[in-house]
Design a protein around this motif. Sequence first.
Motif, PDB file in Angstrom:
ATOM      1  N   VAL A   9      40.673  53.593  27.475  1.00 46.02           N
ATOM      2  CA  VAL A   9      40.452  52.527  28.452  1.00 46.02           C
ATOM      3  C   VAL A   9      41.800  51.965  28.890  1.00 46.02           C
ATOM      4  O   VAL A   9      42.629  51.583  28.056  1.00 46.02           O
ATOM      5  CB  VAL A   9      39.594  51.390  27.852  1.00 46.02           C
ATOM      6  N   LEU A  10      42.029  51.931  30.196  1.00 44.45           N
ATOM      7  CA  LEU A  10      43.182  51.247  30.771  1.00 44.45           C
ATOM      8  C   LEU A  10      42.660  49.977  31.430  1.00 44.45           C
ATOM      9  O   LEU A  10      41.944  50.040  32.435  1.00 44.45           O
ATOM     10  CB  LEU A  10      43.893  52.125  31.798  1.00 44.45           C
ATOM     11  N   ALA A  11      42.988  48.829  30.839  1.00 46.89           N
ATOM     12  CA  ALA A  11      42.502  47.541  31.332  1.00 46.89           C
ATOM     13  C   ALA A  11      43.647  46.769  31.954  1.00 46.89           C
ATOM     14  O   ALA A  11      44.741  46.694  31.389  1.00 46.89           O
ATOM     15  CB  ALA A  11      41.876  46.739  30.186  1.00 46.89           C
ATOM     16  N   LEU A 131      42.939  62.247  33.977  1.00 49.55           N
ATOM     17  CA  LEU A 131      43.224  61.988  32.566  1.00 49.55           C
ATOM     18  C   LEU A 131      41.964  61.594  31.786  1.00 49.55           C
ATOM     19  O   LEU A 131      42.019  61.432  30.571  1.00 49.55           O
ATOM     20  CB  LEU A 131      44.284  60.891  32.447  1.00 49.55           C
ATOM     21  N   GLY A 132      40.850  61.424  32.492  1.00 52.48           N
ATOM     22  CA  GLY A 132      39.588  61.130  31.808  1.00 52.48           C
ATOM     23  C   GLY A 132      39.533  59.770  31.146  1.00 52.48           C
ATOM     24  O   GLY A 132      39.003  59.625  30.044  1.00 52.48           O
ATOM     25  N   ILE A 133      40.079  58.762  31.816  1.00 57.44           N
ATOM     26  CA  ILE A 133      40.082  57.418  31.230  1.00 57.44           C
ATOM     27  C   ILE A 133      39.089  56.516  31.963  1.00 57.44           C
ATOM     28  O   ILE A 133      38.624  56.832  33.066  1.00 57.44           O
ATOM     29  CB  ILE A 133      41.487  56.781  31.289  1.00 57.44           C
ATOM     30  N   THR A 134      38.766  55.412  31.336  1.00 59.19           N
ATOM     31  CA  THR A 134      37.993  54.356  31.977  1.00 59.19           C
ATOM     32  C   THR A 134      38.959  53.305  32.485  1.00 59.19           C
ATOM     33  O   THR A 134      39.824  52.836  31.747  1.00 59.19           O
ATOM     34  CB  THR A 134      36.999  53.714  30.984  1.00 59.19           C
ATOM     35  N   SER A 164      31.988  59.441  41.427  1.00 58.90           N
ATOM     36  CA  SER A 164      32.835  60.511  40.895  1.00 58.90           C
ATOM     37  C   SER A 164      32.801  60.487  39.369  1.00 58.90           C
ATOM     38  O   SER A 164      32.108  59.667  38.745  1.00 58.90           O
ATOM     39  CB  SER A 164      34.271  60.339  41.389  1.00 58.90           C
ATOM     40  N   ALA A 165      33.589  61.361  38.768  1.00 56.54           N
ATOM     41  CA  ALA A 165      33.679  61.392  37.311  1.00 56.54           C
ATOM     42  C   ALA A 165      34.504  60.230  36.771  1.00 56.54           C
ATOM     43  O   ALA A 165      34.487  59.956  35.574  1.00 56.54           O
ATOM     44  CB  ALA A 165      34.313  62.712  36.857  1.00 56.54           C
ATOM     45  N   LEU A 166      35.215  59.520  37.650  1.00 61.09           N
ATOM     46  CA  LEU A 166      36.040  58.393  37.227  1.00 61.09           C
ATOM     47  C   LEU A 166      35.160  57.191  36.915  1.00 61.09           C
ATOM     48  O   LEU A 166      34.305  56.798  37.714  1.00 61.09           O
ATOM     49  CB  LEU A 166      37.047  58.036  38.319  1.00 61.09           C
ATOM     50  N   ASP A 167      35.371  56.607  35.758  1.00 61.88           N
ATOM     51  CA  ASP A 167      34.616  55.439  35.323  1.00 61.88           C
ATOM     52  C   ASP A 167      35.441  54.193  35.629  1.00 61.88           C
ATOM     53  O   ASP A 167      36.465  53.942  34.996  1.00 61.88           O
ATOM     54  CB  ASP A 167      34.332  55.540  33.821  1.00 61.88           C
ATOM     55  N   ILE A 168      35.018  53.412  36.621  1.00 62.27           N
ATOM     56  CA  ILE A 168      35.722  52.192  37.011  1.00 62.27           C
ATOM     57  C   ILE A 168      34.816  51.001  36.754  1.00 62.27           C
ATOM     58  O   ILE A 168      33.670  50.967  37.215  1.00 62.27           O
ATOM     59  CB  ILE A 168      36.125  52.209  38.497  1.00 62.27           C
ATOM     60  N   ARG A 169      35.326  50.034  36.020  1.00 65.55           N
ATOM     61  CA  ARG A 169      34.572  48.812  35.745  1.00 65.55           C
ATOM     62  C   ARG A 169      35.327  47.615  36.315  1.00 65.55           C
ATOM     63  O   ARG A 169      36.552  47.533  36.220  1.00 65.55           O
ATOM     64  CB  ARG A 169      34.397  48.619  34.237  1.00 65.55           C
TER      65      ARG A 169
END
Length: 275
Positions: A9-11, A131-134, A164-169
Amino acid sequence: MTHAKRRPVLAMTTSLKGGTGKSFYASVLLDVLRHRQVPVAAFDADGAIGALSAMHAARDAAGRLRDPQSPGHGVVAYNIRDDSRTTLIDSLGCPEPLILHDLAGGSLADLQRLFDDRDGLHNFLRAAERLGITLVFFHMITPDRGSVESLAIHMELSAPYRDSALDIRHVAILNRRAAPRDADFPVWFGDRDPAGVPFGGKTRARFLEEGGIETSLPAIEARTAELVKRLQIPWRQAVRDPRLQLTDQQRVLNFLEQFETQMPGGLRDLAGLPA
């Protein structure tokens, strides 16, 4: 859930304007995570003068800042305004599954300069996807219209990646330090002007419909908060610091407990905290 199995997770605390309480929130969140022994790498994008670095950077026995800083135990400072902004992407090489960056106010243009995106975040978001991060964007919400508009702009820029495959919160944090009631946030919750015409509330409705997480930064007595910041120590340390009166120590403890209690399940899961 073990930390090894969690998606990285990159916050980032972010806002198009300063003075919304981003660094204050980041300092409390980092305090709670480290108190709960959640592995987290911390970065302050406001350079050596950043509030997160001032409170959480590792120090020696004499109180001097250690150089270099370890992101896993202290805070690494860099400047989002210059070429060191690449630290934001390079920090993804840290072993910690949660990486927290406190971005300076108005940093959106600097994020766009990471990969020469002139009017969007396309390549920044592509890098995160590869990079497969959230990605988690923390938005401070104040009574000011600009804070709500800032969230809306960030949501618009990330909208093309929604499927997309990108998980954005996106996480909206109501800053209740100076505005304790829902009625103090008319642009966010919606209200009526003196002529009875409704306004506001649309961004929040869309935010919640798209799965946004809403939480609050609890109030704390302003004098107590200022004393802790002047001591330049983590919040949890202030609970037992003899330089503070017992009343102030208890206020800090109450504040930290309320902060953690108010964290919704979705945010706790992203942060790696138990439900």
